[in-house]
Design an enzyme around this catalytic site. Structure first.
Site, PDB file in Angstrom:
ATOM      1  N   ASP A  11       0.828  -1.221   0.157  1.00 36.45           N
ATOM      2  CA  ASP A  11       0.109   0.039  -0.015  1.00 36.45           C
ATOM      3  C   ASP A  11       0.845   1.303   0.017  1.00 36.45           C
ATOM      4  OD1 ASP A  11      -2.170   1.743   0.527  1.00 36.45           O
ATOM      5  OD2 ASP A  11      -1.357   1.799   2.776  1.00 36.45           O
ATOM      6  N   ASP A  13      -0.038   4.892   0.853  1.00 35.30           N
ATOM      7  CA  ASP A  13      -0.497   6.165   1.791  1.00 35.30           C
ATOM      8  C   ASP A  13      -0.426   5.465   3.399  1.00 35.30           C
ATOM      9  OD1 ASP A  13      -2.594   7.204  -0.403  1.00 35.30           O
ATOM     10  OD2 ASP A  13      -0.981   8.551   0.504  1.00 35.30           O
TER      11      ASP A  13
HETATM   12  C1  XBP Z   1      -5.407   6.140   0.971  1.00 34.36           C
HETATM   13  C2  XBP Z   1      -6.300   6.883   0.566  1.00 34.36           C
HETATM   14  C3  XBP Z   1      -6.341   7.878  -0.761  1.00 34.36           C
HETATM   15  C4  XBP Z   1      -5.395   9.052  -0.077  1.00 34.36           C
HETATM   16  C5  XBP Z   1      -5.712  10.426  -0.679  1.00 34.36           C
HETATM   17  O1  XBP Z   1      -4.894   5.231  -0.337  1.00 34.36           O
HETATM   18  O2  XBP Z   1      -7.705   6.427   0.730  1.00 34.36           O
HETATM   19  O3  XBP Z   1      -7.669   8.704  -1.050  1.00 34.36           O
HETATM   20  O4  XBP Z   1      -5.737   9.338   1.269  1.00 34.36           O
HETATM   21  O5  XBP Z   1      -5.270  10.123  -2.164  1.00 34.36           O
HETATM   22  P1  XBP Z   1      -4.016   3.877   0.339  1.00 34.36           P
HETATM   23  P2  XBP Z   1      -6.344  10.941  -3.339  1.00 34.36           P
HETATM   24  O6  XBP Z   1      -3.895   3.717   1.899  1.00 34.36           O
HETATM   25  O7  XBP Z   1      -4.862   2.945  -0.276  1.00 34.36           O
HETATM   26  O8  XBP Z   1      -2.681   4.357  -0.418  1.00 34.36           O
HETATM   27  O9  XBP Z   1      -6.608  12.027  -2.935  1.00 34.36           O
HETATM   28  O10 XBP Z   1      -5.541  10.774  -4.455  1.00 34.36           O
HETATM   29  O11 XBP Z   1      -7.464   9.706  -3.415  1.00 34.36           O
HETATM   30 MG    MG Z   2      -2.838   3.292   3.465  1.00 37.98          MG
END
Ligand code: XBP
Ligand code: MG
Length: 259
Positions: A11, A13
């Protein structure tokens, strides 16, 4: 016939980098201010909003739930604001303001040196994910990820399994040939829904109990003495040292397959 561990799928974020509190949240607030909207997401409010995956869906939810917008209007304004937020976050990345999580580069390098393939599956928007993963591999000194799947490429975001399933498809692997690494409840649920193994490295907005169901829960990727990881959940009673290692991933995968 023995099924080997072939790949680790990360993943982004909260896992590869702690992007939410100081990255995305700040970019959302800058976009609101730049476009003249009196909205500002505190850290506390964002802890709740981040449970909605996908930045445009997050804005739409905020507008309906906290600003009494009609759903149609909320979706229209979110569609306008999200690309502005995305560009602001790209600028943050290009300014080198998004460092990788402590220990993650060492872990990825060790995986690649052990012959394991590495990939990414994230809800995040393609436009910022690619510059970020490129920056992290250059800064961290590891090979670029073989496959990078982003939120724009599937219909259902996490906790649905679609992103990980598409990454597995592109790697030409079955779920039982991979371990997925996540930081949040949505992410662990998404990984579990594929049927594959999941290691949770608790993110800044998650609590250990959110990550129940993962095959191993730790507070960090670990490292030498002072940055040793803490084990928060270990249902397979694995022998876990100071840091995540390829050997530990292989052992976790083996234990799980034998169960
Ligand atoms: C986390 C999310 C993303 C980010 C924001 O993604 O839910 O929406 O918070 O990015 P992950 P965007 O943990 O699956 O990597 O504004 O581009 O959606
Ligand atoms: Mg994440």
């Amino acid at each position: 016939m023995d099924i080997k561990l072939e790949a680790i799928i990360f993943d982004v974020d909260g896992t590869l980098a702690e992007t939410e509190r100081r990255g995305h949240r700040v970019a959302f607030n800058k976009a609101f201010e730049q476009e003249g909207y009196p909205y500002s997401w505190s850290d506390e409010l964002y802890r709740e909003l981040v449970k909605t995956t996908g930045g445009d869906r997050r804005i739409a939810r905020y507008l309906t739930e906290y600003q009494d917008f009609e759903p149609e209007e909320a979706r229209a304004l979110a569609k306008k604001l999200h690309p502005i937020k995305t560009q602001l976050f790209v600028d943050t990345i290009l300014n080198g303001e998004v460092p990788g999580r402590l220990g993650v580069a060492r872990f990825i390098k060790s995986l690649q040196e052990a012959g394991l393939r590495t990939a990414v599956a994230t809800t995040g928007t393609t436009k910022w994910v690619h510059p970020l993963v490129q920056h992290l591999s250059e800064e961290g000194g590891f090979e670029p990820f073989e496959v990078v799947v982003t939120g724009n490429e599937v219909d259902r975001l996490k906790p649905a399994p679609d992103l990980f399933q598409l990454a597995l498809q592109r790697l030409e692997l079955e779920p039982n040939q991979a371990v997925m690494v996540e930081d949040s409840r949505n992410g662990v649920r998404s990984a579990m829904a594929t049927g594959g193994a999941c290691v949770a490295v608790r993110g800044e907005y998650a609590h250990a109990e959110d990550l129940e169901g993962a095959d191993l829960i730790v507070d960090s990727f670990g490292g030498d003495e002072e940055s040793a990881l803490k084990v928060l959940g270990n249902p397979w009673n694995l022998k876990v040292g100071r840091m995540l290692t390829p050997e530990l991933m292989v052992e976790l995968h083996r234990r799980r397959l034998q169960s």
